[in-house]
Design a protein around this motif. Sequence first.
Motif, PDB file in Angstrom:
ATOM      1  N   ALA A 204       2.715  96.380  22.905  1.00 55.95           N
ATOM      2  CA  ALA A 204       1.539  95.565  23.205  1.00 55.95           C
ATOM      3  C   ALA A 204       1.147  94.698  22.013  1.00 55.95           C
ATOM      4  O   ALA A 204       0.402  93.725  22.156  1.00 55.95           O
ATOM      5  N   MET A 205       1.654  95.059  20.836  1.00 55.09           N
ATOM      6  CA  MET A 205       1.346  94.274  19.641  1.00 55.09           C
ATOM      7  C   MET A 205       2.141  92.965  19.615  1.00 55.09           C
ATOM      8  O   MET A 205       1.872  92.092  18.790  1.00 55.09           O
ATOM      9  N   THR A 206       3.111  92.873  20.489  1.00 51.50           N
ATOM     10  CA  THR A 206       3.948  91.665  20.530  1.00 51.50           C
ATOM     11  C   THR A 206       3.504  90.776  21.689  1.00 51.50           C
ATOM     12  O   THR A 206       3.817  91.061  22.854  1.00 51.50           O
ATOM     13  N   PRO A 207       2.741  89.734  21.408  1.00 42.14           N
ATOM     14  CA  PRO A 207       2.252  88.860  22.497  1.00 42.14           C
ATOM     15  C   PRO A 207       3.355  87.934  22.994  1.00 42.14           C
ATOM     16  O   PRO A 207       3.333  86.721  22.783  1.00 42.14           O
ATOM     17  N   ASN A 208       4.315  88.534  23.679  1.00 38.53           N
ATOM     18  CA  ASN A 208       5.467  87.775  24.159  1.00 38.53           C
ATOM     19  C   ASN A 208       5.661  88.057  25.643  1.00 38.53           C
ATOM     20  O   ASN A 208       5.791  89.222  26.042  1.00 38.53           O
ATOM     21  N   PRO A 209       5.663  87.017  26.462  1.00 35.97           N
ATOM     22  CA  PRO A 209       5.831  87.236  27.910  1.00 35.97           C
ATOM     23  C   PRO A 209       7.168  87.888  28.257  1.00 35.97           C
ATOM     24  O   PRO A 209       7.318  88.448  29.340  1.00 35.97           O
ATOM     25  N   PHE A 210       8.132  87.858  27.342  1.00 28.44           N
ATOM     26  CA  PHE A 210       9.419  88.497  27.604  1.00 28.44           C
ATOM     27  C   PHE A 210       9.261  89.995  27.808  1.00 28.44           C
ATOM     28  O   PHE A 210       9.997  90.609  28.599  1.00 28.44           O
ATOM     29  N   VAL A 211       8.285  90.590  27.118  1.00 27.75           N
ATOM     30  CA  VAL A 211       8.066  92.029  27.254  1.00 27.75           C
ATOM     31  C   VAL A 211       7.634  92.358  28.690  1.00 27.75           C
ATOM     32  O   VAL A 211       8.114  93.316  29.297  1.00 27.75           O
ATOM     33  N   GLN A 212       6.711  91.548  29.212  1.00 29.17           N
ATOM     34  CA  GLN A 212       6.282  91.762  30.597  1.00 29.17           C
ATOM     35  C   GLN A 212       7.444  91.560  31.565  1.00 29.17           C
ATOM     36  O   GLN A 212       7.615  92.312  32.514  1.00 29.17           O
ATOM     37  N   TRP A 213       8.233  90.532  31.311  1.00 28.11           N
ATOM     38  CA  TRP A 213       9.375  90.265  32.181  1.00 28.11           C
ATOM     39  C   TRP A 213      10.370  91.417  32.126  1.00 28.11           C
ATOM     40  O   TRP A 213      10.908  91.827  33.151  1.00 28.11           O
ATOM     41  N   MET A 214      10.625  91.959  30.920  1.00 26.22           N
ATOM     42  CA  MET A 214      11.560  93.074  30.777  1.00 26.22           C
ATOM     43  C   MET A 214      11.054  94.301  31.529  1.00 26.22           C
ATOM     44  O   MET A 214      11.824  94.992  32.204  1.00 26.22           O
ATOM     45  N   GLY A 215       9.764  94.575  31.418  1.00 24.85           N
ATOM     46  CA  GLY A 215       9.200  95.711  32.151  1.00 24.85           C
ATOM     47  C   GLY A 215       9.309  95.526  33.654  1.00 24.85           C
ATOM     48  O   GLY A 215       9.611  96.467  34.398  1.00 24.85           O
ATOM     49  N   ALA A 216       9.073  94.290  34.106  1.00 28.21           N
ATOM     50  CA  ALA A 216       9.166  94.006  35.535  1.00 28.21           C
ATOM     51  C   ALA A 216      10.609  94.136  36.015  1.00 28.21           C
ATOM     52  O   ALA A 216      10.873  94.711  37.077  1.00 28.21           O
ATOM     53  N   TRP A 217      11.552  93.601  35.221  1.00 29.10           N
ATOM     54  CA  TRP A 217      12.972  93.733  35.574  1.00 29.10           C
ATOM     55  C   TRP A 217      13.363  95.205  35.649  1.00 29.10           C
ATOM     56  O   TRP A 217      14.058  95.629  36.588  1.00 29.10           O
ATOM     57  N   GLY A 218      12.910  95.990  34.687  1.00 28.11           N
ATOM     58  CA  GLY A 218      13.227  97.419  34.679  1.00 28.11           C
ATOM     59  C   GLY A 218      12.651  98.138  35.886  1.00 28.11           C
ATOM     60  O   GLY A 218      13.319  98.975  36.507  1.00 28.11           O
ATOM     61  N   GLU A 219      11.424  97.802  36.245  1.00 24.48           N
ATOM     62  CA  GLU A 219      10.779  98.443  37.398  1.00 24.48           C
ATOM     63  C   GLU A 219      11.536  98.167  38.691  1.00 24.48           C
ATOM     64  O   GLU A 219      11.815  99.080  39.482  1.00 24.48           O
TER      65      GLU A 219
ATOM     66  N   PHE B  65      14.986  89.310  45.162  1.00 28.56           N
ATOM     67  CA  PHE B  65      14.814  90.165  43.982  1.00 28.56           C
ATOM     68  C   PHE B  65      14.254  89.379  42.799  1.00 28.56           C
ATOM     69  O   PHE B  65      13.452  89.903  42.019  1.00 28.56           O
ATOM     70  N   ARG B  66      14.650  88.129  42.654  1.00 24.93           N
ATOM     71  CA  ARG B  66      14.079  87.289  41.595  1.00 24.93           C
ATOM     72  C   ARG B  66      12.576  87.123  41.791  1.00 24.93           C
ATOM     73  O   ARG B  66      11.787  87.289  40.847  1.00 24.93           O
ATOM     74  N   ASP B  67      12.172  86.849  43.018  1.00 22.27           N
ATOM     75  CA  ASP B  67      10.745  86.673  43.303  1.00 22.27           C
ATOM     76  C   ASP B  67       9.982  87.976  43.093  1.00 22.27           C
ATOM     77  O   ASP B  67       8.837  87.964  42.624  1.00 22.27           O
ATOM     78  N   GLN B  68      10.612  89.125  43.422  1.00 22.06           N
ATOM     79  CA  GLN B  68       9.940  90.403  43.241  1.00 22.06           C
ATOM     80  C   GLN B  68       9.739  90.706  41.759  1.00 22.06           C
ATOM     81  O   GLN B  68       8.696  91.252  41.362  1.00 22.06           O
ATOM     82  N   ILE B  69      10.701  90.345  40.917  1.00 24.59           N
ATOM     83  CA  ILE B  69      10.544  90.547  39.469  1.00 24.59           C
ATOM     84  C   ILE B  69       9.383  89.709  38.940  1.00 24.59           C
ATOM     85  O   ILE B  69       8.563  90.182  38.136  1.00 24.59           O
ATOM     86  N   LEU B  70       9.275  88.482  39.409  1.00 28.00           N
ATOM     87  CA  LEU B  70       8.167  87.625  38.977  1.00 28.00           C
ATOM     88  C   LEU B  70       6.831  88.183  39.449  1.00 28.00           C
ATOM     89  O   LEU B  70       5.833  88.156  38.708  1.00 28.00           O
ATOM     90  N   ARG B  71       6.798  88.706  40.683  1.00 30.54           N
ATOM     91  CA  ARG B  71       5.550  89.305  41.181  1.00 30.54           C
ATOM     92  C   ARG B  71       5.184  90.533  40.354  1.00 30.54           C
ATOM     93  O   ARG B  71       4.007  90.763  40.049  1.00 30.54           O
ATOM     94  N   ALA B  72       6.188  91.353  40.019  1.00 32.38           N
ATOM     95  CA  ALA B  72       5.922  92.548  39.214  1.00 32.38           C
ATOM     96  C   ALA B  72       5.414  92.153  37.833  1.00 32.38           C
ATOM     97  O   ALA B  72       4.515  92.807  37.271  1.00 32.38           O
ATOM     98  N   ALA B  73       5.955  91.082  37.245  1.00 29.52           N
ATOM     99  CA  ALA B  73       5.511  90.629  35.931  1.00 29.52           C
ATOM    100  C   ALA B  73       4.063  90.148  35.979  1.00 29.52           C
ATOM    101  O   ALA B  73       3.317  90.305  34.995  1.00 29.52           O
ATOM    102  N   ARG B  74       3.652  89.586  37.113  1.00 25.19           N
ATOM    103  CA  ARG B  74       2.268  89.109  37.259  1.00 25.19           C
ATOM    104  C   ARG B  74       1.329  90.203  37.732  1.00 25.19           C
ATOM    105  O   ARG B  74       0.137  89.963  37.917  1.00 25.19           O
ATOM    106  N   GLY B  75       1.869  91.398  37.980  1.00 26.61           N
ATOM    107  CA  GLY B  75       1.035  92.496  38.460  1.00 26.61           C
ATOM    108  C   GLY B  75       0.691  92.403  39.921  1.00 26.61           C
ATOM    109  O   GLY B  75      -0.255  93.041  40.385  1.00 26.61           O
ATOM    110  N   GLU B  76       1.476  91.633  40.686  1.00 23.97           N
ATOM    111  CA  GLU B  76       1.183  91.432  42.101  1.00 23.97           C
ATOM    112  C   GLU B  76       2.018  92.329  43.016  1.00 23.97           C
ATOM    113  O   GLU B  76       1.796  92.349  44.226  1.00 23.97           O
ATOM    114  N   ALA B  77       2.990  93.053  42.457  1.00 20.90           N
ATOM    115  CA  ALA B  77       3.837  93.933  43.270  1.00 20.90           C
ATOM    116  C   ALA B  77       3.164  95.287  43.457  1.00 20.90           C
ATOM    117  O   ALA B  77       2.344  95.715  42.646  1.00 20.90           O
ATOM    118  N   SER B  78       3.532  95.960  44.546  1.00 25.10           N
ATOM    119  CA  SER B  78       2.987  97.298  44.811  1.00 25.10           C
ATOM    120  C   SER B  78       4.045  98.125  45.531  1.00 25.10           C
ATOM    121  O   SER B  78       5.052  97.588  46.012  1.00 25.10           O
TER     122      SER B  78
END
Length: 420
Positions: free
Chosen positions: A34-49, A272-285
Amino acid sequence: MRYMATYDLMESMRNTNQWLGATAKAIAAYPAMAMTPNPFVQWMGAWGEVTERTFERMIAKPDWGIRTFTCEDGRDHLVRVDTVMEKPFGDLIHFHVVGRPEQPRKILLVAPMSGHYATLLRSTVKSLLVNCEVYVTDWHNARDIPVSCGKFDVEDYTLYLTDFMREMGPDTHVIAVCQPAPLALAATAHLAEEDPDAQPRTLTLIGGPIDPDATPTDVTDFGRRVTMGQLEETLIQRVGFKYKGVGRMVYPGLLQLASFMSMNADRHSRAFRDQILRAARGEASDHDPHNRFYDEYLAVMDMTSEFYLSTVDRIFKRREIAKNAFTVAGKPVDIGKITNVAVKTVEGAKDDISAPGQCVAALDLLTGLPPEKKASHVEPDAGHYGIFAGKSWRNNIRPLVLDFIDANSGPASRATERVA
């Protein structure tokens, strides 16, 4: 490819991808990140999920998820899944609504054995549960069946259906969806000769390849192009050491899934690409449209090699059902012997798997059945899935099927009221 090592290698690849997804998800969730303000971290977490969930559900049988049902008394009743008949390669199960009076219509829903579990018919079951007693053929994953249980081919499938019909009795209404349609027709004809009193009252065939050559599709063309030797050499593998069915020859579910995905690769990639983007934005469930669909679509099961190969050879290549030349245990099955079971066919005008014309061919084979006991329906603008689980099924096809059942039921089993 007929080696355990090949089967285990596919499982290792699946497991590795699941692990990679879980690792990426865990790293992205680590507090220090969380100390790294980089959107790549969110994208990586979403890809992993998304990746972890995708590869995890490939080996898990989905739950039916039908736990309660609201009846006419306004109360929620528990739904219990009872095993009526247990057999090595599949069970007959009953969705029992606890505390509700037994419904007049008794329906046997014959699920396909074509790579997915019977839970693919979940929405079909829920729609029929409103005012029917619903029974389903729950086929087992071949990788979990010991070699000592023997073989299972199209003839064994047919005999399983006859056993299930005998168990349920003559007041049964059979609905066969897709792949089992020709075998359900053969099972009914087999009973017509061997045990006429055990025949069902009606048989509804939905989108099945009774005559694959009536209207060729990519599926039937593939069956024509490829030889049986090529299929056996390239698709059949031995179950690895991880499962009870070790050594059994199967058409692996993971290989089937690769075929399914390749048919619409662009659409699946985009999903799957769209789902990763939704997960990165916190819109997936857990229960969003993507996960609801792919939780079922990605859950695949192995088929026995003899079932897969005999289906291609006898149903598609030699067209034994279409030619009324099918045999069971060495005895010819004459579809013309069906004389008192009302038969209805249902097709989708936009079905690209079992195109219109393939299923309705069954009516021409029923030479001993009076015209008034035959019916057919082609649903405009409906694809393969829609004719048994989509809006077309709910709004148009289901009421027509229930009307057909009621019109051909005996006085004791005729429904007095129908909820459309």
